[in-house]
Write a protein that holds these residues in place. Structure first.
Motif, PDB file in Angstrom:
ATOM      1  N   GLY A 120       0.810  -1.208   0.000  1.00 32.96           N
ATOM      2  CA  GLY A 120       0.000   0.000   0.000  1.00 32.96           C
ATOM      3  C   GLY A 120       0.845   1.262   0.000  1.00 32.96           C
ATOM      4  N   LEU A 121       1.904   1.284   0.802  1.00 33.17           N
ATOM      5  CA  LEU A 121       2.801   2.438   0.815  1.00 33.17           C
ATOM      6  C   LEU A 121       3.534   2.583  -0.511  1.00 33.17           C
ATOM      7  CD1 LEU A 121       4.270   2.104   4.421  1.00 33.17           C
ATOM      8  CD2 LEU A 121       2.896   4.005   3.562  1.00 33.17           C
ATOM      9  N   ALA A 122       3.902   1.448  -1.108  1.00 34.01           N
ATOM     10  CA  ALA A 122       4.584   1.511  -2.400  1.00 34.01           C
ATOM     11  C   ALA A 122       3.682   2.120  -3.453  1.00 34.01           C
ATOM     12  CB  ALA A 122       5.038   0.109  -2.815  1.00 34.01           C
ATOM     13  N   ALA A 123       2.396   1.729  -3.490  1.00 33.71           N
ATOM     14  CA  ALA A 123       1.462   2.290  -4.471  1.00 33.71           C
ATOM     15  C   ALA A 123       1.189   3.759  -4.202  1.00 33.71           C
ATOM     16  CB  ALA A 123       0.162   1.488  -4.447  1.00 33.71           C
ATOM     17  N   GLU A 124       1.205   4.158  -2.922  1.00 33.01           N
ATOM     18  CA  GLU A 124       0.894   5.538  -2.558  1.00 33.01           C
ATOM     19  C   GLU A 124       2.068   6.477  -2.827  1.00 33.01           C
ATOM     20  OE1 GLU A 124      -1.828   8.397  -1.026  1.00 33.01           O
ATOM     21  OE2 GLU A 124      -2.091   6.275  -1.532  1.00 33.01           O
ATOM     22  N   THR A 125       3.293   6.006  -2.634  1.00 32.93           N
ATOM     23  CA  THR A 125       4.462   6.882  -2.744  1.00 32.93           C
ATOM     24  C   THR A 125       5.248   6.696  -4.038  1.00 32.93           C
ATOM     25  OG1 THR A 125       5.836   5.255  -1.559  1.00 32.93           O
ATOM     26  CG2 THR A 125       4.717   6.944  -0.247  1.00 32.93           C
ATOM     27  N   GLY A 126       4.967   5.633  -4.779  1.00 35.81           N
ATOM     28  CA  GLY A 126       5.727   5.374  -5.994  1.00 35.81           C
ATOM     29  C   GLY A 126       7.088   4.765  -5.760  1.00 35.81           C
TER      30      GLY A 126
END
Length: 282
Positions: A120-126
């Motif tokens: 989720g953090l990867a998708a949110e921050t790129g």
């Protein structure tokens, strides 16, 4: 015969350097590459030692001998260690790391999830999920974990805490400190087949099938000094059963010892009949 490079890279060792190089060459804990470099320098000692002969004896390339021979002449023993390598340039700058940490600490996922995941953090921050995981580990952030805590509303909590801890750490002379509590809803299960004892090559075995005999309540008093436990199983856990357990403790403890029972604030522990019984035994 020594060539021009050999003559300009003459290895001269002091007794201390030679002893340290011998220790490095024989070491089994140092990296193998570092031990090999020490052996190269030892073999190159002297003005008439050719790099070609050293390479032939050690079974390595002459250019390798020349490299470490020259490094040692220039930098001595410190030259045998690997130099710092710049490595791959960073792809995530400090601003993006700060954004990742701030989002982890101060926001929740928009999809209603209770906590952030690495994906989720990867998708949110790129940022890739593996990089997110490394930064979370580096900053000791564990958004998937929760620890509970309890705040006491008792105004005398600090005084009581000090008294309880003091009893545990430094009990009075001629006294017994017991930690008393009960565990309710213990299932009373009976296996349908006898237990198979442990033997050589196999562990103790019990059948999967069992018969339920309802539940029971375990009353226990732990002696904090020697780890011994005084226990009873009762059908219920009202103040009557707790009072009976206190009477059992009173009978089991030698009369010359004072008894300090540490209990929680469960209602049956504070029942008027329990308080009256305790008041008769200060």
């Amino acid at each position: 015969m020594p060539n021009a490079y050999t003559r300009t890279s003459i290895v001269a060792l002091t007794d201390g350097e030679r002893a340290e190089l011998i220790s490095m060459a024989r070491s089994r804990s140092l990296p193998a590459a570092l031990a090999l470099r020490a052996r190269i320098v030892l073999a190159c000692e002297g003005a008439d030692t050719a790099s070609t002969e050293v390479a032939k004896v050690l079974g390595i390339d002459r250019n390798t001998v020349n490299k470490w021979r020259g490094r040692y002449v220039r930098d001595r023993i410190s030259g045998l260690y690997d130099e710092l390598r710049p490595g791959r340039p960073r792809t995530v700058d400090d601003e993006r790391v700060a954004e990742l940490i701030n989002k982890t600490l101060h926001t929740k996922p928009a999809d209603g999830a209770t906590h952030w995941s690495t994906r989720g953090l990867a998708a949110e921050t790129g940022i890739s999920k593996s990089t997110v995981a490394r930064y979370l580990q580096a900053f000791q952030l564990k958004p998937h974990r929760v620890e509970s805590f309890k705040l006491s509303t008792d105004p005398l909590f600090i005084e009581k805490l000090r008294e309880v801890v003091g009893l545990y750490l430094n009990p009075p002379e001629n006294a017994l400190v017991l930690c008393v509590d009960e565990k309710s809803q213990c299932q009373a299960l009976e296996r349908t087949q006898p237990m198979l004892p442990m033997g050589l090559g196999y562990v103790e075995g019990v059948t999967h099938d069992y018969v339920r005999h309802g539940t029971t309540t375990l009353f226990a008093a732990l002696n904090v000094m020697n780890g011994r436990v005084l226990a009873q199983c009762r059908a219920r856990h009202r103040h009557q059963e707790f009072l009976d357990f206190l009477r059992a403790i009173d009978k089991a403890v030698p009369p010359e010892l004072d008894v300090h029972c540490i209990v929680d604030n469960y209602a049956s522990h504070k029942h008027p009949k329990v308080r009256a019984w305790l008041a008769q035994r200060p």
